[in-house]
Design an enzyme around this catalytic site. Structure first.
Site, mmCIF file in Angstrom:
data_model
loop_
_atom_site.group_PDB
_atom_site.id
_atom_site.type_symbol
_atom_site.label_atom_id
_atom_site.label_comp_id
_atom_site.label_asym_id
_atom_site.label_seq_id
_atom_site.Cartn_x
_atom_site.Cartn_y
_atom_site.Cartn_z
ATOM 1 N N CYS A 117 33.938 48.341 31.562
ATOM 2 C CA CYS A 117 34.368 47.184 32.348
ATOM 3 C C CYS A 117 34.663 46.042 31.392
ATOM 4 O O CYS A 117 34.312 46.105 30.220
ATOM 5 C CB CYS A 117 33.283 46.768 33.347
ATOM 6 S SG CYS A 117 33.930 45.690 34.652
ATOM 7 N N CYS A 119 33.998 42.655 32.394
ATOM 8 C CA CYS A 119 33.375 41.389 32.818
ATOM 9 C C CYS A 119 32.374 40.819 31.820
ATOM 10 O O CYS A 119 32.193 39.612 31.747
ATOM 11 C CB CYS A 119 32.780 41.497 34.217
ATOM 12 S SG CYS A 119 31.518 42.762 34.396
ATOM 13 N N CYS A 127 36.436 41.134 35.910
ATOM 14 C CA CYS A 127 36.479 42.529 35.460
ATOM 15 C C CYS A 127 37.853 42.979 34.975
ATOM 16 O O CYS A 127 38.075 44.173 34.762
ATOM 17 C CB CYS A 127 35.988 43.439 36.580
ATOM 18 S SG CYS A 127 34.335 43.031 37.159
ATOM 19 N N LYS A 216 32.159 50.790 45.069
ATOM 20 C CA LYS A 216 31.348 49.686 44.538
ATOM 21 C C LYS A 216 31.591 48.462 45.398
ATOM 22 O O LYS A 216 32.721 47.979 45.519
ATOM 23 C CB LYS A 216 31.730 49.423 43.088
ATOM 24 C CG LYS A 216 30.990 48.232 42.486
ATOM 25 C CD LYS A 216 31.241 48.105 41.003
ATOM 26 C CE LYS A 216 30.594 46.855 40.452
ATOM 27 N NZ LYS A 216 30.805 46.711 39.017
ATOM 28 N N ARG A 226 23.588 40.258 36.360
ATOM 29 C CA ARG A 226 24.531 39.297 35.789
ATOM 30 C C ARG A 226 23.823 38.347 34.836
ATOM 31 O O ARG A 226 24.411 37.885 33.865
ATOM 32 C CB ARG A 226 25.289 38.577 36.907
ATOM 33 C CG ARG A 226 26.228 39.568 37.611
ATOM 34 C CD ARG A 226 26.992 38.972 38.764
ATOM 35 N NE ARG A 226 27.788 40.016 39.430
ATOM 36 C CZ ARG A 226 28.461 39.831 40.544
ATOM 37 N NH1 ARG A 226 28.453 38.640 41.128
ATOM 38 N NH2 ARG A 226 29.156 40.824 41.076
ATOM 39 N N ARG A 238 33.874 38.327 43.263
ATOM 40 C CA ARG A 238 34.631 39.556 43.014
ATOM 41 C C ARG A 238 35.184 40.171 44.295
ATOM 42 O O ARG A 238 35.493 41.347 44.335
ATOM 43 C CB ARG A 238 33.727 40.576 42.313
ATOM 44 C CG ARG A 238 33.046 40.074 41.046
ATOM 45 C CD ARG A 238 32.780 41.220 40.089
ATOM 46 N NE ARG A 238 31.702 41.011 39.155
ATOM 47 C CZ ARG A 238 31.762 40.245 38.065
ATOM 48 N NH1 ARG A 238 32.854 39.566 37.780
ATOM 49 N NH2 ARG A 238 30.718 40.158 37.256
ATOM 50 N N GLU A 254 38.656 55.068 48.967
ATOM 51 C CA GLU A 254 38.429 54.797 47.541
ATOM 52 C C GLU A 254 38.051 56.080 46.805
ATOM 53 O O GLU A 254 38.546 56.364 45.727
ATOM 54 C CB GLU A 254 37.292 53.780 47.371
ATOM 55 C CG GLU A 254 37.717 52.318 47.480
ATOM 56 C CD GLU A 254 38.447 51.854 46.227
ATOM 57 O OE1 GLU A 254 38.605 52.645 45.281
ATOM 58 O OE2 GLU A 254 38.871 50.683 46.220
ATOM 59 N N LYS A 269 27.457 52.251 44.881
ATOM 60 C CA LYS A 269 26.696 51.132 44.334
ATOM 61 C C LYS A 269 26.821 49.931 45.248
ATOM 62 O O LYS A 269 27.957 49.601 45.611
ATOM 63 C CB LYS A 269 27.260 50.808 42.946
ATOM 64 C CG LYS A 269 26.567 49.668 42.247
ATOM 65 C CD LYS A 269 27.188 49.435 40.909
ATOM 66 C CE LYS A 269 26.716 48.086 40.404
ATOM 67 N NZ LYS A 269 27.661 47.485 39.536
ATOM 68 N N SER A 295 20.117 46.145 40.136
ATOM 69 C CA SER A 295 19.139 45.174 39.639
ATOM 70 C C SER A 295 18.401 44.441 40.756
ATOM 71 O O SER A 295 17.194 44.235 40.683
ATOM 72 C CB SER A 295 19.834 44.175 38.721
ATOM 73 O OG SER A 295 20.915 43.541 39.395
ATOM 74 N N TYR A 334 16.610 51.179 37.165
ATOM 75 C CA TYR A 334 15.739 50.472 36.231
ATOM 76 C C TYR A 334 14.301 50.981 36.344
ATOM 77 O O TYR A 334 13.461 50.630 35.534
ATOM 78 C CB TYR A 334 15.833 48.956 36.468
ATOM 79 C CG TYR A 334 17.274 48.499 36.385
ATOM 80 C CD1 TYR A 334 17.879 48.313 35.145
ATOM 81 C CD2 TYR A 334 18.057 48.337 37.526
ATOM 82 C CE1 TYR A 334 19.221 47.959 35.045
ATOM 83 C CE2 TYR A 334 19.395 47.987 37.444
ATOM 84 C CZ TYR A 334 19.976 47.804 36.205
ATOM 85 O OH TYR A 334 21.297 47.476 36.113
HETATM 86 C C1 PBG Z 1 29.924 45.627 35.496
HETATM 87 C C2 PBG Z 1 28.723 46.049 36.240
HETATM 88 C C3 PBG Z 1 27.911 45.313 37.120
HETATM 89 C C4 PBG Z 1 26.834 46.144 37.443
HETATM 90 C C5 PBG Z 1 27.043 47.350 36.795
HETATM 91 N N1 PBG Z 1 28.217 47.276 36.070
HETATM 92 C C6 PBG Z 1 28.023 43.909 37.557
HETATM 93 C C7 PBG Z 1 28.970 43.517 38.607
HETATM 94 O O1 PBG Z 1 29.812 44.265 39.070
HETATM 95 O O2 PBG Z 1 28.907 42.340 38.940
HETATM 96 C C8 PBG Z 1 25.675 45.774 38.320
HETATM 97 C C9 PBG Z 1 24.425 46.553 38.080
HETATM 98 C C10 PBG Z 1 23.198 46.015 38.699
HETATM 99 O O3 PBG Z 1 23.174 45.021 39.447
HETATM 100 O O4 PBG Z 1 22.163 46.608 38.408
HETATM 101 N N2 PBG Z 1 31.068 45.499 36.214
#
Ligand code: PBG
Length: 347
Positions: A117, A119, A127, A216, A226, A238, A254, A269, A295, A334
């Site tokens: 990515c 970002c 991104c 996603k 982030r 986003r 998708e 995700k 996260s 995690y």
């Molecule tokens: C990068 C990316 C993100 C996450 C994984 N790859 C951030 C986003 O899309 O803002 C998030 C992972 C997480 O929150 O654990 N694009």
């Protein structure tokens, strides 16, 4: 009392393991690893207790810790030494992920996945690259220091889809050159899987699989990540490229597109709030399905456990088990190390 069907007969301690439908194993799990080019020391990530950003020199040691627990796969995220409008450190041969992956693959047996990515690498935090009108607006907003207040309302500030594809493809190829075993594009750029497949094939990496962040969502559960990866958008959000949390049928579109373009593994995700999507994909495609326990899902359980309101080990295991039950084959989490340790010590 005359009923013949009594499900409780199968819930004694002796038989529960025999009739359990779903299992959780350390080899189902992928541990995220953050490598940071801006530090010489490990830096704890406050909103993700137990996780750290590590310097490149510690990347191998960090992965060795993961392997020790029985988890065999990692996904590597990078925090670059500098950022620019095109995210050029994402595809630099001596970029932070490239350097770390070279070391990890030379020195360990871990299965190494890389997040593809822009970002974390763009100064605007999006991104992909911005439209030229957007770049100018962004410069103006930045110069006038009104980014926070006004940028969100600026209709010119949008991410360009097609010119971003080439950069994603270059990033994936540079990761493969560094030794990555699998690449995982997460930018939600239309056509990203096809562009990356073509780039990898042309560069001689037709054996490297792609795990697509296929469905996603534009989720508020990414907050702690982030902070961890320093990848928050400098303006706006986003929602023009990640999916609307209201949509399930769209996820199937998708995924169908990514399958057509050659995705090998299909990811959903976040995980817990989107188990219906995991299940729907499981039932429709034969590809392996991955769930990303993100996260925010990790942070909220930790926060509640800190207050003594939940038992952390138990809710972590139950969360991951529910993703398996919904149909996930693998889980990025995690909790990978702590759950693997629980499983091996029989706790
Ligand atoms: C990068 C990316 C993100 C996450 C994984 N790859 C951030 C986003 O899309 O803002 C998030 C992972 C997480 O929150 O654990 N694009």
């Amino acid at each position: 009392m005359d009923f013949t069907d009594r499900p409780r007969r199968l819930r004694t301690d002796g038989i529960r393991p025999l009739v359990s439908e779903t299992t959780l194993d350390a080899t189902d799990l992928v541990a995220p690893v953050f490598v940071d080019a801006t530090t010489d020391e490990r830096v704890p990530i406050e909103s993700m207790p137990g996780h750290e950003r590590v310097p490149v020199a510690e990347a191998t040691a960090r992965v060795a810790e993961v392997l020790e627990t029985g988890v065999e796969a990692v996904i590597v995220f990078g925090i670059p030494e500098s950022k620019d409008a095109e995210g050029s450190r994402a595809y630099a041969e001596d970029g932070v992920v490239q350097k770390a992956v070279r070391q990890i693959t030379a020195e360990t047996d871990a299965y190494v996945i890389t997040d593809v990515c822009l970002c974390e690498y763009t100064d605007h935090g999006h991104c992909g690259i911005l439209t030229s009108g957007a770049s100018e607006s962004w410069e103006r907003h930045r110069r006038d220091e009104v980014v926070e207040d006004h940028a969100e309302d600026d209709p010119n500030l949008t991410v360009e889809n097609d010119p971003t594809l080439d950069l994603l493809s270059k990033t994936a190829v540079s990761h493969a050159e560094a030794g990555a075993d699998m690449v995982a594009p997460s930018s939600m750029t239309d056509g990203m899987v096809g562009a990356i497949r073509e780039g990898l094939d042309d560069a001689g990496f037709s054996d490297i699989p792609i795990m697509s962040y296929a469905a996603k969502y534009e989720s508020a559960f990414y907050g702690p990540f982030r902070d961890a990866a320093d990848g928050a958008p400098a303006f706006g959000d986003r929602r023009h490229y990640q999916m609307d949390p209201a949509n399930a049928r769209e996820a199937m579109r998708e995924v169908a597109l990514d399958v057509e373009q050659g995705a090998d593994v299909l990811m959903v995700k976040p995980g817990l709030p989107y188990l219906d999507i995991v299940r729907a994909i499981r039932e429709t495609w034969d590809h392996p399905v991955a769930a990303y326990n993100v996260s925010g899902e990790y942070a909220m359980l930790h926060a509640a456990a800190e207050k003594g309101w939940l038992d952390l080990d138990e809710v972590a295991r139950e969360s991951l088990l529910s993703m398996k039950r919904a149909g996930a084959d693998l889980i990025i989490t995690y909790f990978a190390e702590s759950v693997a340790e629980q499983l091996s010590t029989g706790r």
